[in-house]
Motif scaffolding. Structure first.
Motif, PDB file in Angstrom:
ATOM      1  N   LYS A  84      -6.961   3.069   9.236  1.00  0.00           N
ATOM      2  CA  LYS A  84      -6.168   2.082   9.394  1.00  0.00           C
ATOM      3  C   LYS A  84      -6.760   0.681   8.750  1.00  0.00           C
ATOM      4  O   LYS A  84      -5.975  -0.350   8.322  1.00  0.00           O
ATOM      5  N   VAL A  85      -8.110   0.539   8.876  1.00  0.00           N
ATOM      6  CA  VAL A  85      -8.741  -0.466   8.491  1.00  0.00           C
ATOM      7  C   VAL A  85      -8.392  -0.546   6.811  1.00  0.00           C
ATOM      8  O   VAL A  85      -8.239  -1.960   6.322  1.00  0.00           O
ATOM      9  N   GLU A  86      -8.524   0.369   6.230  1.00  0.00           N
ATOM     10  CA  GLU A  86      -8.332   0.469   4.762  1.00  0.00           C
ATOM     11  C   GLU A  86      -6.829   0.137   4.365  1.00  0.00           C
ATOM     12  O   GLU A  86      -6.636  -0.665   3.497  1.00  0.00           O
ATOM     13  N   ARG A  87      -5.867   0.335   5.131  1.00  0.00           N
ATOM     14  CA  ARG A  87      -4.613   0.187   4.817  1.00  0.00           C
ATOM     15  C   ARG A  87      -4.279  -1.442   5.087  1.00  0.00           C
ATOM     16  O   ARG A  87      -3.509  -2.071   4.557  1.00  0.00           O
ATOM     17  N   GLU A  88      -4.977  -1.910   5.928  1.00  0.00           N
ATOM     18  CA  GLU A  88      -4.860  -3.542   6.180  1.00  0.00           C
ATOM     19  C   GLU A  88      -5.399  -3.921   5.198  1.00  0.00           C
ATOM     20  O   GLU A  88      -4.950  -5.324   4.934  1.00  0.00           O
ATOM     21  N   LYS A  89      -6.513  -3.706   4.585  1.00  0.00           N
ATOM     22  CA  LYS A  89      -6.982  -4.262   3.199  1.00  0.00           C
ATOM     23  C   LYS A  89      -5.957  -4.218   2.288  1.00  0.00           C
ATOM     24  O   LYS A  89      -6.065  -5.182   1.521  1.00  0.00           O
ATOM     25  N   LYS A  90      -5.249  -3.155   2.047  1.00  0.00           N
ATOM     26  CA  LYS A  90      -4.508  -3.059   0.883  1.00  0.00           C
ATOM     27  C   LYS A  90      -3.381  -4.160   1.035  1.00  0.00           C
ATOM     28  O   LYS A  90      -2.767  -4.724   0.365  1.00  0.00           O
ATOM     29  N   LEU A  91      -2.937  -4.330   2.509  1.00  0.00           N
ATOM     30  CA  LEU A  91      -1.763  -5.029   2.646  1.00  0.00           C
ATOM     31  C   LEU A  91      -2.369  -6.778   2.458  1.00  0.00           C
ATOM     32  O   LEU A  91      -1.480  -7.580   1.915  1.00  0.00           O
ATOM     33  N   LEU A  92      -3.547  -6.837   2.899  1.00  0.00           N
ATOM     34  CA  LEU A  92      -3.954  -8.237   2.576  1.00  0.00           C
ATOM     35  C   LEU A  92      -4.125  -8.479   0.869  1.00  0.00           C
ATOM     36  O   LEU A  92      -3.575  -9.565   0.622  1.00  0.00           O
ATOM     37  N   GLN A  93      -4.295  -7.533   0.028  1.00  0.00           N
ATOM     38  CA  GLN A  93      -4.388  -7.696  -1.353  1.00  0.00           C
ATOM     39  C   GLN A  93      -2.929  -7.584  -1.791  1.00  0.00           C
ATOM     40  O   GLN A  93      -2.773  -8.581  -3.057  1.00  0.00           O
ATOM     41  N   GLY A  94      -2.176  -6.958  -1.283  1.00  0.00           N
ATOM     42  CA  GLY A  94      -0.684  -6.818  -2.036  1.00  0.00           C
ATOM     43  C   GLY A  94       0.251  -7.864  -1.453  1.00  0.00           C
ATOM     44  O   GLY A  94       1.170  -8.536  -2.389  1.00  0.00           O
ATOM     45  N   TYR A  95       0.068  -8.562  -0.310  1.00  0.00           N
ATOM     46  CA  TYR A  95       1.073  -9.482   0.399  1.00  0.00           C
ATOM     47  C   TYR A  95       0.422 -11.021   0.343  1.00  0.00           C
ATOM     48  O   TYR A  95       1.256 -11.832   0.679  1.00  0.00           O
ATOM     49  N   ILE A  96      -0.828 -11.100   0.568  1.00  0.00           N
ATOM     50  CA  ILE A  96      -1.522 -12.105   0.746  1.00  0.00           C
ATOM     51  C   ILE A  96      -1.909 -12.799  -0.538  1.00  0.00           C
ATOM     52  O   ILE A  96      -2.644 -12.360  -1.302  1.00  0.00           O
ATOM     53  N   LYS A  97      -1.518 -14.037  -0.767  1.00  0.00           N
ATOM     54  CA  LYS A  97      -1.693 -14.707  -2.028  1.00  0.00           C
ATOM     55  C   LYS A  97      -2.471 -16.042  -1.545  1.00  0.00           C
ATOM     56  O   LYS A  97      -1.678 -17.245  -0.926  1.00  0.00           O
ATOM     57  N   GLU A  98      -3.617 -16.321  -2.467  1.00  0.00           N
ATOM     58  CA  GLU A  98      -4.543 -17.325  -2.002  1.00  0.00           C
ATOM     59  C   GLU A  98      -4.780 -17.600  -0.605  1.00  0.00           C
ATOM     60  O   GLU A  98      -4.323 -18.643  -0.156  1.00  0.00           O
ATOM     61  N   GLN A  99      -5.091 -16.331   0.135  1.00  0.00           N
ATOM     62  CA  GLN A  99      -5.673 -16.409   1.597  1.00  0.00           C
ATOM     63  C   GLN A  99      -4.202 -16.894   2.450  1.00  0.00           C
ATOM     64  O   GLN A  99      -4.380 -17.328   3.630  1.00  0.00           O
ATOM     65  N   VAL A 100      -2.980 -16.787   1.986  1.00  0.00           N
ATOM     66  CA  VAL A 100      -1.989 -17.288   2.724  1.00  0.00           C
ATOM     67  C   VAL A 100      -0.761 -16.284   2.700  1.00  0.00           C
ATOM     68  O   VAL A 100      -0.503 -15.664   1.662  1.00  0.00           O
ATOM     69  N   LEU A 101      -0.390 -15.931   4.063  1.00  0.00           N
ATOM     70  CA  LEU A 101       0.761 -14.990   4.251  1.00  0.00           C
ATOM     71  C   LEU A 101       1.953 -15.847   4.776  1.00  0.00           C
ATOM     72  O   LEU A 101       1.914 -16.250   5.829  1.00  0.00           O
ATOM     73  N   ASP A 102       3.212 -15.918   3.859  1.00  0.00           N
ATOM     74  CA  ASP A 102       4.048 -16.748   4.221  1.00  0.00           C
ATOM     75  C   ASP A 102       5.181 -15.578   4.226  1.00  0.00           C
ATOM     76  O   ASP A 102       5.970 -14.966   3.495  1.00  0.00           O
ATOM     77  N   PHE A 103       5.864 -15.482   5.506  1.00  0.00           N
ATOM     78  CA  PHE A 103       6.575 -14.882   5.936  1.00  0.00           C
ATOM     79  C   PHE A 103       8.097 -15.264   5.049  1.00  0.00           C
ATOM     80  O   PHE A 103       8.971 -14.415   4.775  1.00  0.00           O
ATOM     81  N   ALA A 104       8.260 -16.401   4.648  1.00  0.00           N
ATOM     82  CA  ALA A 104       9.583 -16.766   4.154  1.00  0.00           C
ATOM     83  C   ALA A 104       9.513 -16.182   2.636  1.00  0.00           C
ATOM     84  O   ALA A 104      10.695 -16.120   2.064  1.00  0.00           O
ATOM     85  N   THR A 105       8.149 -16.020   1.960  1.00  0.00           N
ATOM     86  CA  THR A 105       8.160 -15.289   0.781  1.00  0.00           C
ATOM     87  C   THR A 105       8.163 -14.155   0.587  1.00  0.00           C
ATOM     88  O   THR A 105       7.458 -13.514  -0.527  1.00  0.00           O
ATOM     89  N   LEU A 106       8.024 -13.198   1.483  1.00  0.00           N
ATOM     90  CA  LEU A 106       7.819 -11.755   1.394  1.00  0.00           C
ATOM     91  C   LEU A 106       8.748 -11.112   0.854  1.00  0.00           C
ATOM     92  O   LEU A 106       9.960 -11.434   0.959  1.00  0.00           O
TER      93      LEU A 106
ATOM     94  N   ARG B  52       5.671  -4.494   8.346  1.00  0.00           N
ATOM     95  CA  ARG B  52       6.414  -5.619   9.125  1.00  0.00           C
ATOM     96  C   ARG B  52       5.604  -5.737  10.577  1.00  0.00           C
ATOM     97  O   ARG B  52       5.180  -6.475  11.005  1.00  0.00           O
ATOM     98  N   ASP B  53       5.704  -4.486  11.237  1.00  0.00           N
ATOM     99  CA  ASP B  53       4.874  -4.106  12.505  1.00  0.00           C
ATOM    100  C   ASP B  53       3.605  -4.825  12.493  1.00  0.00           C
ATOM    101  O   ASP B  53       3.012  -5.472  13.317  1.00  0.00           O
ATOM    102  N   THR B  54       2.894  -4.505  11.512  1.00  0.00           N
ATOM    103  CA  THR B  54       1.332  -5.039  11.391  1.00  0.00           C
ATOM    104  C   THR B  54       1.252  -6.367  11.242  1.00  0.00           C
ATOM    105  O   THR B  54       0.541  -7.074  12.035  1.00  0.00           O
ATOM    106  N   PHE B  55       2.127  -6.940  10.530  1.00  0.00           N
ATOM    107  CA  PHE B  55       2.118  -8.576  10.294  1.00  0.00           C
ATOM    108  C   PHE B  55       2.559  -9.185  11.708  1.00  0.00           C
ATOM    109  O   PHE B  55       2.013 -10.143  12.112  1.00  0.00           O
ATOM    110  N   LEU B  56       3.632  -8.406  12.304  1.00  0.00           N
ATOM    111  CA  LEU B  56       3.828  -9.359  13.666  1.00  0.00           C
ATOM    112  C   LEU B  56       2.967  -8.981  14.749  1.00  0.00           C
ATOM    113  O   LEU B  56       2.893  -9.781  15.528  1.00  0.00           O
ATOM    114  N   VAL B  57       2.184  -8.004  14.719  1.00  0.00           N
ATOM    115  CA  VAL B  57       0.977  -7.930  15.499  1.00  0.00           C
ATOM    116  C   VAL B  57      -0.251  -8.954  15.098  1.00  0.00           C
ATOM    117  O   VAL B  57      -0.595  -9.519  16.421  1.00  0.00           O
TER     118      VAL B  57
END
Length: 498
Positions: free
Chosen positions: A407-429, A437-442
């Motif tokens: 689970k921790v490894e999966r979250e790291k991959k999410l950070l790397q794939g969808y987070i750009k410059e330390q920012v996760l913008d829901f409008a640009t996903l 989606r469920d992980t981001f909403l949590v």
């Protein structure tokens, strides 16, 4: 209700009933009343004293003429007696100065003594149920149409007769039912002497019920035909007749008389006719009388059963013995005993049994046995604990550890794939999976629960949430649909930043 000065003032005429020397006052007042009934209205002090001295009670108390004079004076102050000086036989000035008085009862005192006599004879007279009263009321009600064209005197006589019968019926049934429900009557019904006159008692009540059933229907029908105008016309005739009667206590209060008359008519009407959604009083009387009949019958049955309880059962025992003697074997005797005496020391077990069949004709011996574990019914009993070893759970722990690391490894991959410059913008996903989606909403919900909007991911990554205040909204595209939400952004902090 009209509240007048007569209603609120003190009734001084009743003070002699509960005060010092009440025994003397009441004896004097009773003697006055007895003479009043004999039309002897005026009495002298000497007459009263001589009569009192004929009683042993006043002889023992050494009653004197001075005390008699004091008692008469006190009764005059309380307005129980009227005193008038007798000047006919005065022959000298000294005799006039001695003031020889004659005494007479006041109107209040006459009524008070009458009330006391009724109270004294209350237990002697008792109450009763007269079936003839209902019949008489019916005969009077039937004449109501004739009273519209009758004379004032005849209408007044009819009205008084109807009221007298109704008052007597209402008062008698209430007193009679109250007596039957009293503790004394309850105790009497539980005695064996009650069985002697039980039948007469029931017949008396049934006769009243029959009369009430027979006459209440026609009375109700007649009353329903009478309108308010007819009633007022007849009552005004009664009023006109009452106005012609000379009165010493002033003129007749016409308004008060009409209010009382209309109120009495309404009570008679509601006694027999249902009004305003309420059942008539006659129905309540019928129910109470029937309930009393059932109560008396129940008590009589109980007394009869107690009387037969001690009767000899010799014939029954002889019949049972002959049946046992006629059996061919001891097994047949056991079966007969089970039918006559029942099973000894029976246990009734209740539970959720698993039956092999749903047939209601299946016997007890055809069912499969069921075991019950019965614990001793003593306070010191404690259920014996079963010994068990310590289970080896190393494999389960390793499995849980592996899932957590995944689970921790999966979250790291999410950070790397969808987070750009330390920012996760829901409008640009881009288009994302439901699990992503469920992980981001949590993450979003964990931060929004705090006032500072700061939280941490599973691997300890610190972040904060911004945006969403100005009402801006965005659409997050997922593989299972489009999700609309406020335009939030998640800002992740770098290592060492607080």
């Amino acid at each position: 209700m009209h509240l007048s000065d007569k209603t609120t003032k003190q009734v001084t005429e009743t003070k002699y009933l509960a005060t010092d020397n009440t025994d003397r006052y009441r004896t004097i007042m009773r003697y006055f009343y007895e003479q009043y009934e004999k039309l002897q209205y005026w009495l002298y002090q000497t007459d009263i004293y001589e009569e009192l001295m004929t009683l042993e009670y006043f002889h023992r108390k050494k009653y004197t003429e001075e005390q008699c004079q004091q008692d008469l004076t006190q009764l005059c102050e309380w307005k129980n007696l009227y005193a008038v000086q007798d000047t006919k036989k005065v022959l000298s000035i000294d005799a006039f100065k001695n003031r020889k008085y004659r005494y007479q009862l006041s109107e209040y005192s006459v009524e008070i003594e009458r009330m006391l006599i009724r109270l004294e004879n209350l237990s002697i007279e008792g109450a009763s149920l007269e079936p003839s009263l209902v019949e008489r009321i019916r005969n009077e009600i039937v004449k109501i149409t004739e009273m519209e064209h009758a004379s004032n005197e005849k209408a007044s006589s009819w009205w008084k007769s109807l009221n007298d019968d109704f008052i007597k019926l209402n008062r008698n049934y209430q007193d009679y039912i109250r007596e039957l429900n009293s503790l004394k009557a309850e105790e009497m019904m539980k005695t064996r002497q009650f069985l002697i006159f039980k039948d007469k008692f029931l017949e008396y009540l049934r006769q009243f019920v029959k009369s009430l059933q027979y006459h209440s229907g026609p009375i109700e029908g007649c009353l329903r035909k009478v309108n308010q105008e007819q009633c007022n016309h007849i009552l005004h005739k009664v009023l006109e007749h009452e106005k012609t009667i000379p009165r010493t206590n002033g003129d007749l209060d016409e308004v008060l008389f009409m209010e009382n008359a209309v109120g009495r008519w309404n009570n008679i009407y509601r006694w027999f006719v249902a009004a305003d959604g309420k059942e008539p009083e006659s129905s309540k009387v019928f129910e109470m009388t029937n309930e009393m009949i059932r109560k008396i019958t129940r008590y009589a049955t109980q007394l009869s059963s107690l009387g037969h309880g001690g009767a000899s059962r010799k014939e029954e025992y002889l019949k049972v013995l002959s049946d046992f003697h006629g059996q061919a074997s001891i097994a047949d005797c056991h079966k007969l005993a089970a039918c006559v005496f029942g099973v000894e020391k029976t246990f009734h077990l209740k539970g959720d049994f698993k039956r092999d069949t749903e047939s209601i004709n299946s016997g007890v011996y055809e069912e499969s046995p069921t075991e019950f574990i019965i614990a001793p019914r003593i306070r010191t009993y404690r259920q014996k604990a079963e010994r068990s070893g310590i289970a080896e759970r190393a494999a389960l722990k390793e499995e849980m550890k592996r899932k957590t690391l995944e689970k921790v490894e999966r979250e790291k991959k999410l950070l790397q794939g969808y987070i750009k410059e330390q920012v996760l913008d829901f409008a640009t996903l881009p288009i994302i999976e439901p699990e992503v989606r469920d992980t981001f909403l949590v993450w979003l919900s964990k931060a929004l629960e705090n006032k500072s909007r700061v939280a941490k991911t599973e691997d300890g990554k610190r972040y904060r949430v911004i945006g969403g205040e100005a009402g801006e909204r965005c659409k997050v595209k997922c593989t299972d649909g489009v999700f609309e939400m406020p335009s939030y952004r998640i800002i992740f902090e770098e290592e060492g930043q607080s």
